[in-house]
Design a protein around this motif. Structure first.
Motif, short mmCIF file in Angstrom:
data_model
loop_
_atom_site.label_atom_id
_atom_site.label_comp_id
_atom_site.label_asym_id
_atom_site.label_seq_id
_atom_site.Cartn_x
_atom_site.Cartn_y
_atom_site.Cartn_z
N SER A 112 67.77 30.10 7.84
CA SER A 112 68.26 31.42 7.43
C SER A 112 68.29 32.36 8.64
O SER A 112 67.31 32.42 9.39
CB SER A 112 67.37 32.02 6.34
N PRO A 113 69.37 33.09 8.83
CA PRO A 113 69.44 34.07 9.93
C PRO A 113 68.70 35.35 9.57
O PRO A 113 68.57 35.71 8.40
CB PRO A 113 70.94 34.31 10.08
N ILE A 114 68.22 36.05 10.59
CA ILE A 114 67.60 37.35 10.42
C ILE A 114 68.47 38.36 11.17
O ILE A 114 68.69 38.23 12.37
CB ILE A 114 66.17 37.36 10.99
N PHE A 115 68.96 39.37 10.44
CA PHE A 115 69.90 40.33 11.00
C PHE A 115 69.22 41.66 11.33
O PHE A 115 68.22 42.04 10.69
CB PHE A 115 71.04 40.61 10.01
N SER A 116 69.78 42.34 12.30
CA SER A 116 69.38 43.72 12.57
C SER A 116 70.03 44.61 11.52
O SER A 116 71.24 44.53 11.29
CB SER A 116 69.83 44.15 13.97
N LYS A 117 69.23 45.45 10.89
CA LYS A 117 69.76 46.36 9.87
C LYS A 117 70.70 47.39 10.49
O LYS A 117 71.62 47.89 9.84
CB LYS A 117 68.59 47.09 9.19
N ASP A 176 72.84 47.14 13.45
CA ASP A 176 74.17 46.76 13.91
C ASP A 176 74.63 45.39 13.41
O ASP A 176 75.72 44.93 13.78
CB ASP A 176 74.24 46.79 15.44
N GLY A 177 73.83 44.72 12.58
CA GLY A 177 74.27 43.45 12.01
C GLY A 177 74.14 42.26 12.93
O GLY A 177 74.57 41.16 12.58
N ARG A 178 73.57 42.42 14.12
CA ARG A 178 73.38 41.29 15.03
C ARG A 178 72.31 40.36 14.51
O ARG A 178 71.37 40.78 13.85
CB ARG A 178 72.99 41.77 16.43
N VAL A 179 72.46 39.07 14.85
CA VAL A 179 71.41 38.11 14.50
C VAL A 179 70.28 38.23 15.51
O VAL A 179 70.49 38.09 16.72
CB VAL A 179 71.97 36.67 14.49
N ILE A 180 69.08 38.50 15.01
CA ILE A 180 67.91 38.65 15.86
C ILE A 180 67.21 37.31 16.04
O ILE A 180 66.88 36.91 17.15
CB ILE A 180 66.92 39.68 15.26
N HIS A 181 66.96 36.62 14.94
CA HIS A 181 66.27 35.33 14.96
C HIS A 181 66.84 34.43 13.86
O HIS A 181 67.62 34.89 13.01
CB HIS A 181 64.76 35.50 14.72
N PHE A 182 66.43 33.17 13.90
CA PHE A 182 66.65 32.23 12.80
C PHE A 182 65.30 31.73 12.33
O PHE A 182 64.43 31.40 13.16
CB PHE A 182 67.51 31.04 13.24
N VAL A 183 65.11 31.66 11.02
CA VAL A 183 63.91 31.08 10.44
C VAL A 183 64.26 29.69 9.91
O VAL A 183 65.24 29.53 9.17
CB VAL A 183 63.35 31.95 9.29
N SER A 184 63.46 28.70 10.29
CA SER A 184 63.67 27.33 9.82
C SER A 184 62.43 26.87 9.05
O SER A 184 61.36 26.74 9.64
CB SER A 184 63.92 26.38 11.00
N VAL A 185 62.58 26.66 7.76
CA VAL A 185 61.48 26.18 6.92
C VAL A 185 61.65 24.68 6.70
O VAL A 185 62.76 24.21 6.44
CB VAL A 185 61.46 26.92 5.57
N GLN A 186 60.56 23.94 6.85
CA GLN A 186 60.60 22.48 6.66
C GLN A 186 59.62 22.08 5.56
O GLN A 186 58.41 22.32 5.69
CB GLN A 186 60.24 21.76 7.96
N ILE A 187 60.14 21.49 4.51
CA ILE A 187 59.32 21.02 3.38
C ILE A 187 59.38 19.49 3.35
O ILE A 187 60.45 18.91 3.17
CB ILE A 187 59.84 21.58 2.04
N ASN A 197 70.23 39.69 5.12
CA ASN A 197 71.68 39.69 4.87
C ASN A 197 72.34 40.74 5.76
O ASN A 197 71.81 41.84 5.94
CB ASN A 197 71.99 40.01 3.41
N ARG A 198 73.48 40.37 6.30
CA ARG A 198 74.25 41.33 7.09
C ARG A 198 74.95 42.29 6.14
O ARG A 198 75.61 41.87 5.20
CB ARG A 198 75.28 40.61 7.96
N SER A 199 74.80 43.59 6.39
CA SER A 199 75.46 44.57 5.54
C SER A 199 76.96 44.54 5.79
O SER A 199 77.42 44.19 6.87
CB SER A 199 74.93 45.98 5.85
N ASN A 200 77.72 44.87 4.76
CA ASN A 200 79.18 44.84 4.86
C ASN A 200 79.71 45.75 5.95
O ASN A 200 80.79 45.55 6.49
CB ASN A 200 79.81 45.23 3.53
N SER A 201 78.96 46.80 6.29
CA SER A 201 79.41 47.71 7.34
C SER A 201 79.39 47.05 8.71
O SER A 201 79.96 47.56 9.66
CB SER A 201 78.51 48.95 7.38
#
Length: 437
Positions: free
Chosen positions: A161-166, A168-179, A272-276
């Motif tokens: 899952s990507p992590i967005f900046s509230k 400007d909508g840029r991707v800051i990090h990615f979270v990878s969960v392993q089950i 989630n990236r905001s529509n703006s």
């Protein structure tokens, strides 16, 4: 002649002595050179790791308070956090659960790319899909075969899952969960059925009267054995609903921690990236490629909430009278009006739900609320992994008088536009997939 032989023999002995000494000298010189090269390589790697270490530290400090490390360490989930803005897309955080699951130490993981967990049996197509999701900054969930530090392979449910900046909508990090996926035994009835087939083929082999029949039986045995292995492998790698639920719960817990500690710095992050901020969702290279297409069309993203427009051509803006900032982030339904036929809208919805292309004649409205008949063609656009990345909507205004269409059929121009868009998306997708992970 004898003297000549003796002279040559003596010379040969002398030369052999020189050669022996020379080989020894070159051997030691090679060892010295090799040792120097290794020392230089180690020094360069240490310098590179130090530089990456500084970037990793700033990667977290620029977004969250220092307390975020302790909060993440308290979570029991198996996960890593990576930073796509740092060269090599390295891991910047690894949970204790993840380290225990894989057998690695934290220092052996931080700063490394996730490819270190792959092995000879890791599915290449799955890796391509992960690369594609990273390039398109989207969520992805799949079963994946990875390897522990000791080389042991294990199946897991991989949730990215990507992590967005509230802001400007840029991707800051990615979270990878392993089950880890629980290994389940094949159904006994299926095993009996396969056994009957194999025994039956063996009986036919014993009773075969011709070489041709024998070859057919052996081919059948090989086919059954292959299918049996595939059946077992597919069953072992399938995640249960419970495991999928654990992955989603883990993502929610991690996002809650990151959101909380980003609020304290004033640089809020979100899942989630905001529509703006959808204007940032397309790469500059793709924007340039799409800008060369002169037809009226828009590109929508089915992965985002409400399927917003992420690209609008100049011809579309000219036809509808809207400015670009008034279009991006909105659903195409804003073009509808009081006299738009609900049946046409239903046809469009059905085509999207079934992932099929469709053409429809629909009454739309410009910014000044004047109406026009739009011969609309919608088609899914797939990336290099055959996943639907966008929908392209091509508009051609029909000259209508008394409900009768005038002029040439627009199908050729529409199909040409769709083809051009697909080539642009797929080409850039393949280029990114081969250079990024």
């Amino acid at each position: 002649m004898n003297n000549l032989r003796l002279s040559r023999g003596g010379g040969g002995t002398h030369n052999n002595t020189v050669c022996t000494w020379d080989l020894g000298f070159h051997h030691h010189r090679h060892q010295y050179t090799e040792g120097t090269q290794k020392h230089t390589q180690v020094m360069e790697e240490q310098g590179s790791l130090q530089q990456i270490g500084g970037l990793i530290e700033s990667s977290f400090n620029s977004c969250y308070t220092s307390w975020v490390y302790e909060a993440l360490d308290e979570l029991e989930h198996n996960f890593t956090i990576t930073d796509p803005t740092i060269s090599g897309h390295p891991i910047v955080f690894a949970s204790n659960g993840f380290l225990k699951m894989t057998g690695y130490l934290k220092d052996e993981v931080i700063g490394r790319n996730g490819r270190i967990f792959r092995g000879p049996r890791t599915n290449r197509r799955s890796i391509m899909e992960i690369r594609e999701a990273i390039r398109e900054e989207k969520n992805i969930s799949m079963s994946l075969l990875n390897y522990k530090k000791d080389g042991t392979p294990f199946w897991m449910l991989f949730q990215l899952s990507p992590i967005f900046s509230k802001h400007d909508g840029r991707v800051i990090h990615f979270v990878s969960v392993q089950i880890p996926i629980s290994r389940r035994k094949a159904n006994s009835e299926d095993g009996n059925r396969w056994q009957e087939l194999v025994l039956g083929s063996c009986r036919r082999e014993v009773c075969s009267d011709t070489v041709m029949e024998l070859a057919r039986c052996r081919a059948l045995d090989s086919f059954i054995d292959t299918d049996n292995r595939v059946l077992e492998r597919e069953e072992l790698c399938e995640a249960s609903d419970s495991e999928k639920g654990k992955a989603l719960t883990a993502i929610g817990s991690i996002m809650s921690v990151l959101t909380h500690y980003s609020e304290l710095t004033g640089r809020l992050v979100c899942g989630n990236r905001s529509n703006s901020a959808v204007i940032c969702s397309l790469t500059s290279a793709l924007n340039i490629s799409l800008g060369r297409i002169k037809q009226s069309f828009v590109l929508t993203d089915p992965q985002l909430l409400n399927m917003p427009i992420v690209y609008a051509s100049d011809a579309f803006l000219s036809m509808t009278g809207y400015n670009r900032h008034e279009v991006l982030g909105r659903n195409c339904r804003f073009l509808n009006g009081p006299d738009t036929d609900p049946k046409a809208i239903g046809q469009i919805k059905d085509s999207i739900q079934s992932s099929q292309a469709c053409s429809v004649r629909i009454l739309n409205y410009r910014k000044d609320r004047s109406s026009f008949w739009n011969f609309l063609h919608i088609s899914p656009v797939r990336n290099a992994s055959a996943k639907i990345a966008f929908y392209v909507c091509v508009q051609i205004e029909e000259a209508v008088k008394n409900g009768v269409t005038q002029g040439l059929s627009p199908e050729t121009r529409q199909l040409g536009t769709v083809a051009a868009v697909k080539v642009a998306v797929r080409t850039l997708s393949m280029t990114a997939g081969s250079s990024r992970s």
